[in-house]
Design a protein around this motif. Structure first.
Motif, PDB file in Angstrom:
ATOM      1  N   VAL A 122       7.646  59.409 -12.562  1.00 25.12           N
ATOM      2  CA  VAL A 122       7.502  58.659 -13.808  1.00 25.12           C
ATOM      3  C   VAL A 122       7.447  57.178 -13.452  1.00 25.12           C
ATOM      4  N   MET A 123       6.386  56.517 -13.894  1.00 26.65           N
ATOM      5  CA  MET A 123       6.201  55.101 -13.585  1.00 26.65           C
ATOM      6  C   MET A 123       6.451  54.272 -14.834  1.00 26.65           C
ATOM      7  N   ILE A 124       7.304  53.270 -14.704  1.00 22.58           N
ATOM      8  CA  ILE A 124       7.698  52.453 -15.863  1.00 22.58           C
ATOM      9  C   ILE A 124       7.593  50.971 -15.512  1.00 22.58           C
ATOM     10  N   PHE A 125       7.082  50.205 -16.477  1.00 22.70           N
ATOM     11  CA  PHE A 125       7.179  48.745 -16.404  1.00 22.70           C
ATOM     12  C   PHE A 125       8.395  48.355 -17.244  1.00 22.70           C
ATOM     13  N   PRO A 126       9.553  48.173 -16.633  1.00 17.94           N
ATOM     14  CA  PRO A 126      10.789  48.016 -17.417  1.00 17.94           C
ATOM     15  C   PRO A 126      10.867  46.734 -18.238  1.00 17.94           C
ATOM     16  N   GLU A 127       9.993  45.754 -17.966  1.00 14.15           N
ATOM     17  CA  GLU A 127      10.003  44.553 -18.804  1.00 14.15           C
ATOM     18  C   GLU A 127       9.502  44.858 -20.216  1.00 14.15           C
ATOM     19  N   GLY A 128       8.607  45.837 -20.322  1.00 17.33           N
ATOM     20  CA  GLY A 128       8.147  46.270 -21.639  1.00 17.33           C
ATOM     21  C   GLY A 128       7.044  45.445 -22.251  1.00 17.33           C
ATOM     22  N   THR A 129       6.672  44.329 -21.633  1.00 12.67           N
ATOM     23  CA  THR A 129       5.591  43.497 -22.143  1.00 12.67           C
ATOM     24  C   THR A 129       5.071  42.635 -20.999  1.00 12.67           C
ATOM     25  N   CYS A 130       3.934  41.982 -21.230  1.00 12.06           N
ATOM     26  CA  CYS A 130       3.324  41.167 -20.170  1.00 12.06           C
ATOM     27  C   CYS A 130       3.897  39.755 -20.154  1.00 12.06           C
ATOM     28  N   THR A 131       4.109  39.226 -18.959  1.00  9.36           N
ATOM     29  CA  THR A 131       4.547  37.839 -18.765  1.00  9.36           C
ATOM     30  C   THR A 131       3.612  37.167 -17.765  1.00  9.36           C
ATOM     31  N   ASN A 132       3.882  35.906 -17.473  1.00 10.30           N
ATOM     32  CA  ASN A 132       3.025  35.182 -16.525  1.00 10.30           C
ATOM     33  C   ASN A 132       3.570  35.201 -15.088  1.00 10.30           C
ATOM     34  N   ARG A 133       4.515  36.070 -14.824  1.00  7.36           N
ATOM     35  CA  ARG A 133       5.079  36.277 -13.478  1.00  7.36           C
ATOM     36  C   ARG A 133       5.905  35.085 -12.988  1.00  7.36           C
ATOM     37  N   SER A 134       6.277  34.176 -13.876  1.00  8.73           N
ATOM     38  CA  SER A 134       7.108  33.045 -13.460  1.00  8.73           C
ATOM     39  C   SER A 134       8.566  33.453 -13.299  1.00  8.73           C
ATOM     40  N   CYS A 135       8.937  34.595 -13.880  1.00 10.38           N
ATOM     41  CA  CYS A 135      10.301  35.102 -13.798  1.00 10.38           C
ATOM     42  C   CYS A 135      10.269  36.575 -14.177  1.00 10.38           C
ATOM     43  N   LEU A 136      11.383  37.261 -13.990  1.00 14.86           N
ATOM     44  CA  LEU A 136      11.525  38.628 -14.478  1.00 14.86           C
ATOM     45  C   LEU A 136      12.382  38.599 -15.736  1.00 14.86           C
ATOM     46  N   ILE A 137      11.806  39.029 -16.851  1.00 14.59           N
ATOM     47  CA  ILE A 137      12.569  39.055 -18.088  1.00 14.59           C
ATOM     48  C   ILE A 137      13.466  40.300 -18.101  1.00 14.59           C
ATOM     49  N   THR A 138      14.289  40.417 -19.110  1.00 14.74           N
ATOM     50  CA  THR A 138      15.271  41.496 -19.180  1.00 14.74           C
ATOM     51  C   THR A 138      14.593  42.868 -19.088  1.00 14.74           C
ATOM     52  N   PHE A 139      15.099  43.709 -18.210  1.00 10.48           N
ATOM     53  CA  PHE A 139      14.590  45.075 -18.069  1.00 10.48           C
ATOM     54  C   PHE A 139      15.138  45.945 -19.194  1.00 10.48           C
ATOM     55  N   LYS A 140      14.265  46.723 -19.819  1.00 20.59           N
ATOM     56  CA  LYS A 140      14.731  47.736 -20.768  1.00 20.59           C
ATOM     57  C   LYS A 140      15.393  48.855 -19.973  1.00 20.59           C
ATOM     58  N   SER A 141      16.304  49.557 -20.610  1.00 21.25           N
ATOM     59  CA  SER A 141      17.180  50.486 -19.878  1.00 21.25           C
ATOM     60  C   SER A 141      16.613  51.891 -19.715  1.00 21.25           C
ATOM     61  N   GLY A 142      15.464  52.185 -20.339  1.00 19.82           N
ATOM     62  CA  GLY A 142      14.953  53.553 -20.350  1.00 19.82           C
ATOM     63  C   GLY A 142      14.802  54.189 -18.984  1.00 19.82           C
ATOM     64  N   ALA A 143      14.310  53.415 -18.010  1.00 23.66           N
ATOM     65  CA  ALA A 143      14.090  53.960 -16.667  1.00 23.66           C
ATOM     66  C   ALA A 143      15.395  54.269 -15.952  1.00 23.66           C
ATOM     67  N   PHE A 144      16.491  53.720 -16.465  1.00 28.31           N
ATOM     68  CA  PHE A 144      17.747  53.783 -15.727  1.00 28.31           C
ATOM     69  C   PHE A 144      18.784  54.712 -16.371  1.00 28.31           C
ATOM     70  N   TYR A 145      18.460  55.236 -17.542  1.00 27.40           N
ATOM     71  CA  TYR A 145      19.365  56.176 -18.203  1.00 27.40           C
ATOM     72  C   TYR A 145      19.593  57.463 -17.408  1.00 27.40           C
ATOM     73  N   PRO A 146      18.543  58.015 -16.750  1.00 29.61           N
ATOM     74  CA  PRO A 146      18.789  59.265 -16.012  1.00 29.61           C
ATOM     75  C   PRO A 146      19.812  59.128 -14.896  1.00 29.61           C
ATOM     76  N   GLY A 147      20.026  57.904 -14.400  1.00 30.36           N
ATOM     77  CA  GLY A 147      20.997  57.704 -13.322  1.00 30.36           C
ATOM     78  C   GLY A 147      20.534  58.261 -11.993  1.00 30.36           C
ATOM     79  N   VAL A 148      19.201  58.427 -11.831  1.00 29.98           N
ATOM     80  CA  VAL A 148      18.652  58.941 -10.573  1.00 29.98           C
ATOM     81  C   VAL A 148      18.128  57.777  -9.745  1.00 29.98           C
ATOM     82  N   PRO A 149      17.891  57.980  -8.434  1.00 24.70           N
ATOM     83  CA  PRO A 149      17.342  56.899  -7.606  1.00 24.70           C
ATOM     84  C   PRO A 149      15.997  56.399  -8.135  1.00 24.70           C
ATOM     85  N   VAL A 150      15.799  55.125  -8.032  1.00 24.84           N
ATOM     86  CA  VAL A 150      14.578  54.456  -8.492  1.00 24.84           C
ATOM     87  C   VAL A 150      13.968  53.703  -7.317  1.00 24.84           C
TER      88      VAL A 150
END
Length: 499
Positions: free
Chosen positions: A201-229
């Motif tokens: 399963v491939m996820i863009f955890p930011e959830g929206t596009c940015t200009n790559r100047s920083c990493l905005i807050t990651f949404k938690s969906g990819a991390f709920y399973p508690g499996v290795p990422v």
């Protein structure tokens, strides 16, 4: 003032007016062809190269679509969600990915540099890609062999590409479903922990596009399973950035045109080591997400920022209401929350309790006094700096208060006019003189002064009157065809609220 991707800088060196605090703005992208060489090259390649690239891309999309139709033939949506596809259908998906990679090569992406190694599904059921900055981020998707993506359900209806997305057996987010978030998380967990041979399963955890100047807050969906990422970093090391697609900047067609008229475009994909969560991270998805984000930011050598996907809603509303400098509004919103203005509703009180017009120009000290803030606080200085767009050390309080109230309370342009009357009037009766009306209509619907004066004279009930009422101004506006759309949209919004 010069505004570039990610930062704003004021050019005034006076310590009292130039507050040397860089403010990251991940939702702005400026792209202009500055040199004569770039303009001539783009014009020449638009004629000499673009038609051939478009023809090749179109042919490859059609071929990939036909193969995807063949691979999905006989499978229902329920079949795709119930079990991973197998056999020749799975092999066909690999072929489709190769065709899509050829499409990117035809589009000029000759240089794809890959660092590290992609982990096996059993070692990392989830791939977290960042930063997400473009629709060209589909290149890593096809390079990865078509992993299952998390996407809005509407994308399945996109001509041609919807079928290709379906072939990845995506996890669809149904935004009209009140339980969408829980159902999406549940499906991700089921796939990530399943014994069946699901794609990663491939996820863009930011959830929206940015200009790559920083990493905005990651949404938690990819991390709920508690499996290795496995974190995957994306870079576009091109001299001219024609790929970045943000809330404020060039549209998709302009970016596509400028990218296809570059001789070469580069993309880098870096696979970081698989991140195995600790017991604390397994029970706290936000902690897990923040730690992965910090690791990726270090690899990318960019900062993290507390912007979120929800901040885009504020920008979206500002665009909908045609409020200028929309991306700055998010920065102001966060700073207002930090200094307590949101909770105190100070700007609303300024309007409700005023005994005259709010001042047009104030310095930092007076700005802080009006808002009951400490002008020595860095957050207060940052808030002032954002409003001081010309770097003159002065802020228009009426414009500032109007923008705050409009974003918070307005849903239509008629609402904007109501608010502008409240902000610009020198009393609570919502009567304005000619100068006040100029300011109100400029703030609300960007009407120039000459047009405002004509509206003023039409709206006067008596020849010798020096003020006009809100109702009379609305009557004049409603009688003009160029403003009829405002009243139609206002009626539509009210109708939706009553349903």
């Amino acid at each position: 003032m010069e505004q570039m991707n990610g930062k704003m800088h004021h050019g005034n060196d006076d310590d009292t007016t130039s507050l040397r605090v860089d403010i990251l703005n991940p939702f702005v992208h400026r792209l202009e062809l500055d040199t004569t060489y770039d303009k001539l090259k783009t014009a020449f390649l638009t004629v000499a190269l673009l038609p051939f690239r478009l023809a090749a891309i179109t042919a490859l999309v059609i071929i990939a679509w036909l193969l995807a139709c063949l691979g999905l033939h006989g499978l229902s949506e329920e079949d795709l969600r119930r079990a991973p596809i197998q056999g020749w259908r799975r092999d066909m998906r690999v072929v489709v990915c190769w065709i899509m990679r050829a499409l990117f090569i035809c589009g000029g992406f000759h240089h794809l540099k890959v660092k590290g190694e992609k982990a096996a599904t059993k070692d990392a059921p989830i791939l977290a890609l960042a930063p997400h900055s473009s629709f060209f981020d589909a290149l890593p998707v096809v390079y990865l062999g078509g992993p299952s993506i998390v996407a809005k359900a509407e994308t399945s209806n996109i001509p041609f590409f919807g079928k290709l997305i379906n072939y990845t057996q995506p996890v669809y987010v149904w935004r009209d479903d009140p339980n969408s978030r829980q159902n999406t998380i549940k499906e991700i967990i089921e796939r990530a922990t399943s014994e069946e041979d699901w794609p990663q399963v491939m996820i863009f955890p930011e959830g929206t596009c940015t200009n790559r100047s920083c990493l905005i807050t990651f949404k938690s969906g990819a991390f709920y399973p508690g499996v290795p990422v496995q974190p995957v970093c994306i870079r576009y090391p091109n001299k001219l950035d024609t790929v970045t697609w943000t809330w404020e900047g060039p549209g998709a067609l302009k970016l596509l045109w400028l990218t296809l008229t570059q001789l070469n475009s580069s993309c880098e994909i870096e696979f970081l080591p698989v991140y195995k969560p600790s017991e604390a991270e397994k029970t706290d998805p936000k902690l897990y997400a923040n730690n992965v984000r910090r690791l990726m930011a270090e690899a990318l050598k960019i900062p993290v920022s507390d912007y979120t996907y929800d901040d885009c809603r504020i920008i979206s509303k500002a665009h909908q209401l045609h409020i200028p400098h929309a991306s700055n509004i998010v920065e102001s919103h966060k700073l207002r929350y930090k200094v307590g203005l949101l909770k105190a509703k100070t700007e609303e009180e300024l309007v409700q309790n005023k005994t005259g017009r709010l001042p047009s120009e104030v310095d930092l000290h007076e700005f802080a006094r009006l808002l009951r803030l400490d002008d020595k606080e860095i957050s207060t200085q940052q808030l002032f700096k954002i409003q001081d767009r010309l770097g003159l050390g002065k802020v228009d309080v009426e414009e500032y208060v109007f923008t705050v109230l409009a974003v918070a309370n307005a849903n239509t342009e008629i609402d904007m006019i109501h608010l502008a009357f409240e902000v610009c009037s020198s009393n609570a009766m919502q009567y304005l003189n000619a100068m006040e009306l100029r300011k109100a209509l400029k703030l609300a619907i960007h009407i120039p002064s000459e047009e405002s004066d004509r509206i003023f004279f039409q709206a006067k009930r008596e020849e010798n009157s020096d003020v006009v009422s809100l109702d009379d101004v609305l009557v004049v506006l409603s009688s003009r065809t160029e403003y009829a759309h405002m009243f139609a949209s206002s009626i539509e919004v009210k109708r939706k609220k009553t349903i």
